[in-house]
Design a protein around this motif. Structure first.
Motif, PDB file in Angstrom:
ATOM      1  N   LEU A 210       7.761  -0.903  -0.089  1.00 55.26           N
ATOM      2  CA  LEU A 210       6.517  -0.724   0.644  1.00 55.26           C
ATOM      3  C   LEU A 210       6.806   0.246   1.780  1.00 55.26           C
ATOM      4  O   LEU A 210       7.619  -0.036   2.660  1.00 55.26           O
ATOM      5  CB  LEU A 210       6.019  -2.069   1.183  1.00 55.26           C
ATOM      6  CG  LEU A 210       4.600  -2.088   1.760  1.00 55.26           C
ATOM      7  CD1 LEU A 210       3.567  -1.808   0.666  1.00 55.26           C
ATOM      8  CD2 LEU A 210       4.313  -3.427   2.424  1.00 55.26           C
ATOM      9  N   PHE A 211       6.137   1.398   1.737  1.00 58.73           N
ATOM     10  CA  PHE A 211       6.450   2.520   2.622  1.00 58.73           C
ATOM     11  C   PHE A 211       5.328   2.668   3.645  1.00 58.73           C
ATOM     12  O   PHE A 211       4.199   2.993   3.285  1.00 58.73           O
ATOM     13  CB  PHE A 211       6.601   3.774   1.763  1.00 58.73           C
ATOM     14  CG  PHE A 211       7.031   5.013   2.504  1.00 58.73           C
ATOM     15  CD1 PHE A 211       7.658   4.939   3.728  1.00 58.73           C
ATOM     16  CD2 PHE A 211       6.817   6.260   1.951  1.00 58.73           C
ATOM     17  CE1 PHE A 211       8.064   6.083   4.398  1.00 58.73           C
ATOM     18  CE2 PHE A 211       7.213   7.422   2.607  1.00 58.73           C
ATOM     19  CZ  PHE A 211       7.836   7.321   3.831  1.00 58.73           C
ATOM     20  N   ASP A 212       5.649   2.451   4.913  1.00 58.62           N
ATOM     21  CA  ASP A 212       4.651   2.584   5.978  1.00 58.62           C
ATOM     22  C   ASP A 212       4.934   3.860   6.765  1.00 58.62           C
ATOM     23  O   ASP A 212       5.554   3.847   7.830  1.00 58.62           O
ATOM     24  CB  ASP A 212       4.678   1.359   6.896  1.00 58.62           C
ATOM     25  CG  ASP A 212       3.285   0.985   7.382  1.00 58.62           C
ATOM     26  OD1 ASP A 212       2.366   1.811   7.251  1.00 58.62           O
ATOM     27  OD2 ASP A 212       3.111  -0.139   7.879  1.00 58.62           O
ATOM     28  N   SER A 213       4.461   4.984   6.231  1.00 62.94           N
ATOM     29  CA  SER A 213       4.795   6.302   6.779  1.00 62.94           C
ATOM     30  C   SER A 213       4.486   6.433   8.263  1.00 62.94           C
ATOM     31  O   SER A 213       5.267   7.013   9.021  1.00 62.94           O
ATOM     32  CB  SER A 213       4.018   7.391   6.030  1.00 62.94           C
ATOM     33  OG  SER A 213       4.161   7.283   4.663  1.00 62.94           O
ATOM     34  N   TRP A 214       3.336   5.910   8.683  1.00 63.25           N
ATOM     35  CA  TRP A 214       2.852   6.189  10.027  1.00 63.25           C
ATOM     36  C   TRP A 214       3.039   5.039  11.007  1.00 63.25           C
ATOM     37  O   TRP A 214       2.600   5.123  12.151  1.00 63.25           O
ATOM     38  CB  TRP A 214       1.369   6.570   9.976  1.00 63.25           C
ATOM     39  CG  TRP A 214       1.056   7.718   9.077  1.00 63.25           C
ATOM     40  CD1 TRP A 214       0.127   7.749   8.091  1.00 63.25           C
ATOM     41  CD2 TRP A 214       1.648   9.016   9.098  1.00 63.25           C
ATOM     42  NE1 TRP A 214       0.107   8.970   7.467  1.00 63.25           N
ATOM     43  CE2 TRP A 214       1.034   9.774   8.071  1.00 63.25           C
ATOM     44  CE3 TRP A 214       2.656   9.615   9.867  1.00 63.25           C
ATOM     45  CZ2 TRP A 214       1.394  11.098   7.808  1.00 63.25           C
ATOM     46  CZ3 TRP A 214       3.007  10.930   9.590  1.00 63.25           C
ATOM     47  CH2 TRP A 214       2.371  11.643   8.582  1.00 63.25           C
ATOM     48  N   ALA A 215       3.701   3.963  10.611  1.00 67.96           N
ATOM     49  CA  ALA A 215       3.842   2.807  11.498  1.00 67.96           C
ATOM     50  C   ALA A 215       4.578   3.152  12.784  1.00 67.96           C
ATOM     51  O   ALA A 215       4.349   2.527  13.830  1.00 67.96           O
ATOM     52  CB  ALA A 215       4.570   1.676  10.775  1.00 67.96           C
ATOM     53  N   GLY A 216       5.466   4.152  12.732  1.00 71.20           N
ATOM     54  CA  GLY A 216       6.221   4.517  13.911  1.00 71.20           C
ATOM     55  C   GLY A 216       5.383   5.074  15.046  1.00 71.20           C
ATOM     56  O   GLY A 216       5.890   5.231  16.168  1.00 71.20           O
ATOM     57  N   TYR A 217       4.114   5.357  14.808  1.00 69.37           N
ATOM     58  CA  TYR A 217       3.227   5.825  15.866  1.00 69.37           C
ATOM     59  C   TYR A 217       2.636   4.669  16.673  1.00 69.37           C
ATOM     60  O   TYR A 217       1.904   4.902  17.639  1.00 69.37           O
ATOM     61  CB  TYR A 217       2.083   6.659  15.273  1.00 69.37           C
ATOM     62  CG  TYR A 217       2.486   8.055  14.883  1.00 69.37           C
ATOM     63  CD1 TYR A 217       2.330   9.127  15.754  1.00 69.37           C
ATOM     64  CD2 TYR A 217       3.063   8.305  13.645  1.00 69.37           C
ATOM     65  CE1 TYR A 217       2.705  10.409  15.400  1.00 69.37           C
ATOM     66  CE2 TYR A 217       3.449   9.585  13.267  1.00 69.37           C
ATOM     67  CZ  TYR A 217       3.270  10.632  14.154  1.00 69.37           C
ATOM     68  OH  TYR A 217       3.660  11.902  13.792  1.00 69.37           O
ATOM     69  N   LEU A 218       2.940   3.441  16.294  1.00 71.14           N
ATOM     70  CA  LEU A 218       2.335   2.273  16.930  1.00 71.14           C
ATOM     71  C   LEU A 218       3.266   1.634  17.953  1.00 71.14           C
ATOM     72  O   LEU A 218       4.488   1.685  17.832  1.00 71.14           O
ATOM     73  CB  LEU A 218       1.979   1.225  15.867  1.00 71.14           C
ATOM     74  CG  LEU A 218       0.924   1.627  14.846  1.00 71.14           C
ATOM     75  CD1 LEU A 218       0.819   0.570  13.762  1.00 71.14           C
ATOM     76  CD2 LEU A 218      -0.426   1.857  15.516  1.00 71.14           C
ATOM     77  N   SER A 219       2.661   0.974  18.935  1.00 69.13           N
ATOM     78  CA  SER A 219       3.423   0.130  19.842  1.00 69.13           C
ATOM     79  C   SER A 219       3.786  -1.179  19.138  1.00 69.13           C
ATOM     80  O   SER A 219       3.208  -1.524  18.105  1.00 69.13           O
ATOM     81  CB  SER A 219       2.595  -0.191  21.089  1.00 69.13           C
ATOM     82  OG  SER A 219       1.495  -1.034  20.739  1.00 69.13           O
ATOM     83  N   GLU A 220       4.753  -1.891  19.714  1.00 66.21           N
ATOM     84  CA  GLU A 220       5.111  -3.189  19.152  1.00 66.21           C
ATOM     85  C   GLU A 220       3.898  -4.116  19.119  1.00 66.21           C
ATOM     86  O   GLU A 220       3.671  -4.825  18.133  1.00 66.21           O
ATOM     87  CB  GLU A 220       6.230  -3.837  19.970  1.00 66.21           C
ATOM     88  CG  GLU A 220       7.586  -3.180  19.800  1.00 66.21           C
ATOM     89  CD  GLU A 220       8.662  -3.919  20.570  1.00 66.21           C
ATOM     90  OE1 GLU A 220       8.337  -4.931  21.232  1.00 66.21           O
ATOM     91  OE2 GLU A 220       9.828  -3.492  20.513  1.00 66.21           O
ATOM     92  N   TYR A 221       3.115  -4.111  20.200  1.00 69.65           N
ATOM     93  CA  TYR A 221       1.949  -4.993  20.242  1.00 69.65           C
ATOM     94  C   TYR A 221       0.965  -4.652  19.130  1.00 69.65           C
ATOM     95  O   TYR A 221       0.494  -5.531  18.403  1.00 69.65           O
ATOM     96  CB  TYR A 221       1.243  -4.899  21.595  1.00 69.65           C
ATOM     97  CG  TYR A 221      -0.094  -5.607  21.584  1.00 69.65           C
ATOM     98  CD1 TYR A 221      -0.166  -6.992  21.722  1.00 69.65           C
ATOM     99  CD2 TYR A 221      -1.286  -4.891  21.371  1.00 69.65           C
ATOM    100  CE1 TYR A 221      -1.393  -7.654  21.672  1.00 69.65           C
ATOM    101  CE2 TYR A 221      -2.498  -5.545  21.317  1.00 69.65           C
ATOM    102  CZ  TYR A 221      -2.554  -6.917  21.462  1.00 69.65           C
ATOM    103  OH  TYR A 221      -3.763  -7.566  21.388  1.00 69.65           O
ATOM    104  N   LEU A 255      10.470  -0.978  15.884  1.00 68.23           N
ATOM    105  CA  LEU A 255       9.688  -1.941  15.099  1.00 68.23           C
ATOM    106  C   LEU A 255      10.515  -2.633  14.025  1.00 68.23           C
ATOM    107  O   LEU A 255       9.980  -3.439  13.263  1.00 68.23           O
ATOM    108  CB  LEU A 255       8.506  -1.228  14.427  1.00 68.23           C
ATOM    109  CG  LEU A 255       7.512  -0.511  15.333  1.00 68.23           C
ATOM    110  CD1 LEU A 255       6.434   0.164  14.478  1.00 68.23           C
ATOM    111  CD2 LEU A 255       6.874  -1.466  16.324  1.00 68.23           C
ATOM    112  N   LEU A 256      11.808  -2.325  13.940  1.00 69.04           N
ATOM    113  CA  LEU A 256      12.613  -2.855  12.845  1.00 69.04           C
ATOM    114  C   LEU A 256      12.587  -4.372  12.786  1.00 69.04           C
ATOM    115  O   LEU A 256      12.485  -4.969  11.698  1.00 69.04           O
ATOM    116  CB  LEU A 256      14.060  -2.368  12.975  1.00 69.04           C
ATOM    117  CG  LEU A 256      14.305  -0.902  12.628  1.00 69.04           C
ATOM    118  CD1 LEU A 256      15.727  -0.490  13.002  1.00 69.04           C
ATOM    119  CD2 LEU A 256      14.049  -0.644  11.140  1.00 69.04           C
ATOM    120  N   ALA A 257      12.667  -5.026  13.931  1.00 75.91           N
ATOM    121  CA  ALA A 257      12.655  -6.487  13.944  1.00 75.91           C
ATOM    122  C   ALA A 257      11.344  -7.024  13.398  1.00 75.91           C
ATOM    123  O   ALA A 257      11.316  -7.981  12.610  1.00 75.91           O
ATOM    124  CB  ALA A 257      12.883  -6.997  15.367  1.00 75.91           C
TER     125      ALA A 257
END
Length: 358
Positions: A210-221, A255-257
């Protein structure tokens, strides 16, 4: 709940599966995201005059393109040739992949009425299943096939923005100004992604990513509140298939955790975070996982001496993570996909280096 597929091969000597199971593989398993694509002259030849989405829906091309890098590079896993928006197209969403830009929607999805009208994929994509059958016939019994789907957040971002975005401003605005609409959109995407993966599992894939290309643009919250619950539901839905599940996103070091808590057995790590440090973050949130990664794709241009040094550094970090109990195994990969301009010979050499350093 998806159950094991009778079409799945029973593999007993695949390094990829041994690494996931915590066993010592016969060689370090290695595969590369985007290993099938523009870096291969045979890919450019077979795709001449054929659109990207058309290629994903033609079983003959799907099979051949997926197998091309396996034959050329001797990687330990094939990754299904597909695109993040294939399940949307299969469901009936108006989308095309524009050369030089990427997926572009006929109409952005920005209102509750747009969400309610969004088609949902309810059946497996027959052409993909047929292509998977051909791929499995072309693999050795020590090579696995990894199925693939885009995560709900990345699909939602393409839908809301209408195409690729550098800042995801419409997506984040919708998420915060109309949270009910946002959650309704994510609810509508979960069954589409699940159906797309379930069709691949029924056809016999050996693992899924499952590939979340754009998740890195988000804050942890934002990730925890607006994304994580939906990715978790997809991982839970395919858990009964009893195959390895991989989760990966780009620039997701912070976001790895949280991504590990979605439920995968394998967590992909991009090149920005050392594997031992990533493993500790993951462990403290979700226990030990298998690591996947994490050579910088740009270093494939730097020559074999640099690649060899980086491979040894990355493998040493992975060993430390395993020795410290923070990880259970390692699958070598890039920290993202093969860049289109990468010489095919450099990819082959990198695979050889990984295998020879065992």
């Amino acid at each position: 709940m998806i159950t094991p597929s009778p079409a799945r091969r029973r593999l007993t000597r695949a390094p990829f599966l041994d690494a996931v199971a915590g066993r010592t593989p016969t060689r370090t398993p290695v595969w590369f995201m985007r290993q099938a694509g523009r870096s291969l002259p045979e890919y450019r030849e077979i795709r001449a005059g054929v659109g990207m989405l058309e290629s994903c829906f033609r079983p003959d091309l799907l099979t051949e393109i997926t197998l091309q890098p396996v034959r050329r590079h001797d990687v330990d896993a094939a990754i299904l040739f597909s695109d993040i928006v294939v399940p949307l197209k299969a469901a009936g969403v108006g989308v095309d992949i524009v050369p030089g830009r990427g997926p572009v929607m006929d109409h952005p999805v920005r209102t509750r009425a747009d969400v309610d009208a969004l088609p949902v994929l309810e059946e497996p994509v027959a052409e993909v299943g047929e292509g998977i059958s051909g791929i499995l016939d072309g693999l050795r019994d020590d090579q696995v096939l990894i199925g693939f789907a885009g995560a709900p957040f990345t699909l939602a971002s393409y839908l809301v923005e209408g195409g690729p975005s550098k800042n995801h401003r419409h997506t984040k605005a919708l998420m915060h100004t109309e949270p009910e609409t946002w959650h309704a959109l994510m609810e509508r995407l979960v069954p589409t992604v699940t159906a797309f993966l379930s069709g691949q599992i029924a056809a016999g894939v050996d693992a899924v990513q499952l590939f979340d290309s754009w998740a890195g643009y988000l804050s942890e919250y934002d990730y925890r509140e607006h994304v994580l619950p939906y990715s978790r539901r997809i991982f839970e839905a395919v858990a009964g298939a009893e195959i390895p599940r991989i989760h990966f996103g780009v620039t997701t070091g912070e976001l790895l955790a949280d991504m590990a808590q979605a439920g995968p057995e394998v967590v992909g790590v991009d090149w920005r975070v050392p594997l031992d440090r990533a493993a500790e973050r993951i462990f403290r949130a979700a226990g030990p996982k298998v690591l996947q990664g994490n050579l910088d794709p740009a270093l494939l241009f730097a020559g074999p001496d640099v690649v060899r040094a980086e491979v040894e550094r990355i493998r040493a970090a992975a060993r430390r993570a395993v020795d410290e109990g923070y990880a259970t195994g390692h699958i070598f990969n890039l920290g993202h996909g093969v860049l289109p301009e990468t010489p095919a010979e450099a990819v082959t050499e990198a695979v050889r280096i990984v295998h020879e350093t065992d």
